[in-house]
Enzyme design. Structure first.
Site, PDB file in Angstrom:
ATOM      1  N   HIS A  62      14.676  29.052  17.320  1.00  0.00           N
ATOM      2  CA  HIS A  62      15.850  28.161  17.345  1.00  0.00           C
ATOM      3  C   HIS A  62      16.481  27.957  15.955  1.00  0.00           C
ATOM      4  O   HIS A  62      17.660  28.277  15.766  1.00  0.00           O
ATOM      5  CB  HIS A  62      15.500  26.846  18.033  1.00  0.00           C
ATOM      6  CG  HIS A  62      16.558  25.802  17.903  1.00  0.00           C
ATOM      7  ND1 HIS A  62      17.817  25.951  18.453  1.00  0.00           N
ATOM      8  CD2 HIS A  62      16.569  24.607  17.268  1.00  0.00           C
ATOM      9  CE1 HIS A  62      18.543  24.890  18.159  1.00  0.00           C
ATOM     10  NE2 HIS A  62      17.807  24.053  17.438  1.00  0.00           N
ATOM     11  N   HIS A  86      16.669  22.315   9.881  1.00  0.00           N
ATOM     12  CA  HIS A  86      17.334  21.154  10.484  1.00  0.00           C
ATOM     13  C   HIS A  86      16.468  20.338  11.434  1.00  0.00           C
ATOM     14  O   HIS A  86      16.683  19.151  11.602  1.00  0.00           O
ATOM     15  CB  HIS A  86      18.656  21.560  11.150  1.00  0.00           C
ATOM     16  CG  HIS A  86      18.503  22.144  12.528  1.00  0.00           C
ATOM     17  ND1 HIS A  86      18.313  23.483  12.747  1.00  0.00           N
ATOM     18  CD2 HIS A  86      18.487  21.558  13.756  1.00  0.00           C
ATOM     19  CE1 HIS A  86      18.211  23.698  14.051  1.00  0.00           C
ATOM     20  NE2 HIS A  86      18.310  22.544  14.686  1.00  0.00           N
ATOM     21  N   GLU A  90      12.639  16.041  12.204  1.00  0.00           N
ATOM     22  CA  GLU A  90      12.572  15.379  13.497  1.00  0.00           C
ATOM     23  C   GLU A  90      11.340  15.793  14.291  1.00  0.00           C
ATOM     24  O   GLU A  90      10.707  14.963  14.935  1.00  0.00           O
ATOM     25  CB  GLU A  90      13.832  15.696  14.300  1.00  0.00           C
ATOM     26  CG  GLU A  90      14.052  14.635  15.341  1.00  0.00           C
ATOM     27  CD  GLU A  90      15.206  14.936  16.259  1.00  0.00           C
ATOM     28  OE1 GLU A  90      15.947  15.889  15.987  1.00  0.00           O
ATOM     29  OE2 GLU A  90      15.341  14.212  17.243  1.00  0.00           O
ATOM     30  N   ASP A  91      11.001  17.062  14.261  1.00  0.00           N
ATOM     31  CA  ASP A  91       9.971  17.564  15.172  1.00  0.00           C
ATOM     32  C   ASP A  91       8.614  17.858  14.541  1.00  0.00           C
ATOM     33  O   ASP A  91       7.702  18.283  15.231  1.00  0.00           O
ATOM     34  CB  ASP A  91      10.473  18.849  15.858  1.00  0.00           C
ATOM     35  CG  ASP A  91      11.677  18.560  16.750  1.00  0.00           C
ATOM     36  OD1 ASP A  91      11.884  17.382  17.071  1.00  0.00           O
ATOM     37  OD2 ASP A  91      12.392  19.504  17.101  1.00  0.00           O
ATOM     38  N   ASP A 153      23.799  24.268  15.996  1.00  0.00           N
ATOM     39  CA  ASP A 153      22.628  23.806  16.750  1.00  0.00           C
ATOM     40  C   ASP A 153      22.991  23.644  18.224  1.00  0.00           C
ATOM     41  O   ASP A 153      22.312  24.132  19.119  1.00  0.00           O
ATOM     42  CB  ASP A 153      22.194  22.459  16.140  1.00  0.00           C
ATOM     43  CG  ASP A 153      21.028  21.822  16.878  1.00  0.00           C
ATOM     44  OD1 ASP A 153      20.074  22.548  17.211  1.00  0.00           O
ATOM     45  OD2 ASP A 153      21.074  20.594  17.103  1.00  0.00           O
ATOM     46  N   ASP A 273      48.919  33.134  35.713  1.00  0.00           N
ATOM     47  CA  ASP A 273      48.741  33.747  34.394  1.00  0.00           C
ATOM     48  C   ASP A 273      47.308  33.626  33.881  1.00  0.00           C
ATOM     49  O   ASP A 273      46.949  32.723  33.154  1.00  0.00           O
ATOM     50  CB  ASP A 273      49.754  33.218  33.376  1.00  0.00           C
ATOM     51  CG  ASP A 273      49.734  31.702  33.291  1.00  0.00           C
ATOM     52  OD1 ASP A 273      49.160  31.085  34.190  1.00  0.00           O
ATOM     53  OD2 ASP A 273      50.278  31.170  32.313  1.00  0.00           O
TER      54      ASP A 273
HETATM   55 MN    MN Z   1      18.050  21.930  16.780  1.00  0.00          MN
END
Ligand code: MN
Length: 736
Positions: A62, A86, A90-91, A153, A273
């Site tokens: 990712h 990034h 957070e993870d 992201d 169209d």
């Molecule tokens: Mn992410």
């Protein structure tokens, strides 16, 4: 800790992608030092080891894909490194302090911004959502690379959305369409926006997506043959004229086709169209030459020629647009622009990425100015819902181009009024605006402006904005300026009125006001839970508390009824017009202004019903076609203003008409749904002429043709249908 086997699997999958990333960076920015990117990759590999995504792939895939998107946008090594990192804060157990120590202040700052935005939950209730958006805006203004990473992201998350549960898919897709797509649009990043929106559309409304897709597929063979033929014609003509240009054609984006269906309230079979041709030239001069050539070959559709080169869109999009109709009657759109304009349209703010040199281009600076402005506006807005709706208006600009008497162009949202124009000139011009001339003619302040109008504002010193203006202005700038003024001045006025009412009441009961001390008012104010005597006076002025009751708290003598105060209300004098009864067709229902007995009929493209705003168009030999004001054809027809005629619904309702109206209900596919739908219609005493249902993915689309007597009747039924649990939307199709 991950096993050795897991680590090897991760390596095999990611090493090639990392190599791609380095190659892309070297190709796009050969002068850059990529040490930082390498280091960020190693770090990210280390901290995400053992983690996997919903797809089962190693997590590292990712951040790598996100970094690749950023590299494709030609972003600098700092942004790409931040992209690789990034999700680390957070993870994983990594902290911002760790990132700062390893990668320096800038990378840490960006990662921190992205992490903050990631924590935002846009699906919460409105107030919180607004607050979250505000935070996101602030992060963006801080360093635009934060939003670039967030967009990259989101793009990768959307590309891999199939691995999530349906409810998560819906939530993320909605957020993408409502927030990220429009932000990419405002930053001029057409390519990313297009992909985000098509993916969002696919998951949010799978039935509509399938319909559009199938319609495009079913036309593909015919379409491709058509396009290669017209492309051939264009190439030959360009060659004859000695112009070198790239000619490409494509099917329009699914989401943009869908939006057109919704906007024009038509079925997918009625869209013609589906195709657009793009001609990319070497110079601006050639753009106009090519436009001339195209119009020489095919007939242009009136009102569809747009010169965004002379008047760029607010996001700096530049291009010439025209729609033409071929000999066999097939319309298609042509966009003409230079290579440079093309690049700007696709990449937007990322096209001129010069952050490393410390120089941001003037256009990019203006794009950022928009963000700053949004953040600034919200400071004046205390109601979060107001902020949210303000933002939504600004994220979806459908603009008109207005001229000042000196020829300066002002871009305003669609349906803007002279008041919007006045506020765009200057706040004070807005506040003191009393009238306007459009193209030399006096118009009411509620008049809707059209592209190309020349607007002149008349002001009167000392004139004040009216609350009624809030209902007619369209731009958030004017809305906020008016609200701001009203908040300040109405409060002042309310305090003044409050004091006067107290004085009047005191006189009535012969209570000397001198005896009423400030402390006593303070005491009463706090009785009401207010902080200051002024708040109390304002409350009285607004009519929230009665002066008599307040005074009674001071002196028991006050006990009788108080005459009610009245506020002067501004009203516009209504100009009534002479209306004549006419004969023929729908004559019982509609009257036409003017002389001569004219035949009237309801236009088939929009089928207006009693109660709807209508406008008449004098056809050649067929009488007066009556269109709904909202009918998309009206704009094109009224190209010839002399054929426009005022019409109105007859007062006489002794002969009630029933009109067939087609509704589309979008709902869950479940037992009893059809029964509930027909129940609502039956209760409203309407006949069903036809009903059809299609289902897919446990969702259903029901088309109903029913008899409707007037707009109120229709609204009752639509509201009733919307209340049925499991009904997501009800739309009226203008064409039956
Ligand atoms: Mn992410």
């Amino acid at each position: 800790m991950a096993t050795l086997r897991e680590q090897i699997a991760t390596n095999v999958l990611t090493v090639t992608r990392f190599r791609d990333l380095m190659k892309r960076m070297q190709a796009n920015r050969p002068a850059d030092d990529l040490e930082l990117v390498k280091k960020a990759y190693d770090y990210s590999l280390h901290v995400h080891t053992g983690q996997s995504r919903a797809s089962g792939e190693p997590y590292l895939v990712h951040p790598l894909e996100v970094a690749l998107v950023l590299a494709e946008m030609k972003m600098d090594p700092i942004a790409v490194a931040a992209g690789l990192l990034h999700d680390s804060v957070e993870d994983t157990s990594v902290t911002i302090v760790d990132i700062r120590k390893e990668f320096g202040e800038q990378v840490a700052h960006i990662v921190e911004g992205v992490t903050k935005i990631s924590k935002i939950d846009f699906a919460t209730k409105e107030e919180q959502q607004a607050e979250n958006l505000r935070k996101m805006m602030l992060a963006m203004v801080d360093d635009i690379r934060v939003v670039m990473i967030k967009l990259a992201d989101r793009l990768h998350n959307m590309r891999t959305l199939e691995h999530l549960a349906p409810d998560r898919q819906q939530k993320i897709a909605k957020e993408t369409l409502e927030i990220y797509g429009p932000i990419a649009h405002r930053l001029g990043m057409g390519k990313i926006r297009g992909e985000l929106e098509d993916l969002g559309f696919k998951y949010l409304d799978p039935i509509a997506y399938e319909q559009v897709k199938q319609a495009v597929e079913s036309h593909r063979k015919v379409g491709e043959a058509f396009l290669s033929r017209v492309e051939g014609v264009v190439r030959d003509k360009l060659k004859e004229a000695g112009i070198t240009a790239k000619v490409e054609s494509r099917t329009k984006r699914f989401y943009s086709i869908h939006k057109k269906l919704v906007r024009q309230r038509i079925n997918v079979d009625q869209v013609y169209d589906l195709y657009a041709m793009r001609i990319i030239t070497r110079s601006v001069q050639d753009c106009y030459a090519v436009l001339g050539i195209i119009h020489n070959v095919w007939r242009p559709v009136p009102g569809r020629i747009k010169d965004f080169i002379a008047m760029p869109r607010p996001n700096f999009y530049q291009s010439l647009h025209t729609s033409v109709i071929t000999e066999d009657g097939t319309p298609f759109e042509v966009q003409i622009r230079t290579e440079e304009m093309h690049k700007m349209a696709e990449e937007g703010i990322a096209a001129h990425w010069k952050y490393k040199d410390g120089a941001v281009s003037a256009q990019d600076e203006q794009r950022l100015a928009w963000l700053r402005q949004v953040v600034e506006w919200q400071r004046d807005v205390s109601d979060p819902n107001e902020f949210l709706s303000t933002l939504k208006i600004d994220l979806y600009p459908e603009e008109v181009y207005i001229f000042t008497p000196k020829g300066k162009v002002v871009v305003l949202p669609r349906d803007s009024t002279p008041i919007d124009f006045a506020y765009s000139v200057h706040t004070e011009v807005g506040h003191t605006c009393v009238g306007a001339k459009v193209n030399g003619r006096m118009v009411p302040l509620r008049h809707k402006l059209h592209s190309g109008d020349i607007v002149e504002i008349m002001t009167q010193p000392g004139h004040k904005p009216s609350r009624d203006w809030l209902a007619i202005v369209k731009s958030s700038r004017s809305r906020n300026k008016i609200k701001h003024w009203l908040n300040i001045h109405q409060r002042e006025r309310a305090i003044e009125i409050g004091r006067k009412l107290i004085e009047k009441e005191a006189r009535k009961y012969r209570i000397p006001l001198k005896e009423l001390k400030e402390e006593e008012f303070l005491r009463i104010a706090s009785d009401y839970g207010l902080g200051r005597p002024d708040d109390l006076m304002a409350g009285i002025g607004y009519g929230k508390y009665s002066a008599r009751q307040v005074l009674a708290k001071l002196s028991p003598a006050a006990g009788q009824a108080l005459p009610e105060q009245e506020e002067a209300k501004e009203t516009e004098s209504a100009v009534t017009s002479v209306v004549r009864r006419v004969f023929g067709g729908d004559h019982n229902a509609i009257t036409v202004k003017g002389s001569g007995d004219l035949l009237v009929y309801r236009a088939r493209c929009c089928n207006p019903i009693r109660g709807e705003g209508i406008v008449g168009y004098v056809t050649r030999g067929k009488g007066v076609a009556v269109h709904a004001v909202s009918c998309p054809n009206v704009v094109n027809l009224m190209y010839e203003p002399e054929r426009r005629i005022d019409v109105s619904w007859a007062k006489d309702e002794s002969t009630p008409n029933a009109y067939p109206v087609k509704l589309t209900v979008f709902c869950d596919d479940r037992y009893g749904m059809l029964k509930l739908i027909t129940g609502v219609i039956g209760d409203a005493k309407s006949n069903i002429r036809n009903i059809e249902a299609r289902t897919a993915n446990s969702q259903a689309v029901v088309d109903i043709i029913l008899d409707i007597s007037d707009l109120k009747h229709l609204e009752t039924i639509i509201n009733g249908l919307r209340k049925i649990p499991g009904v997501r939307d009800v739309q009226r199709l203008q064409k039956i």
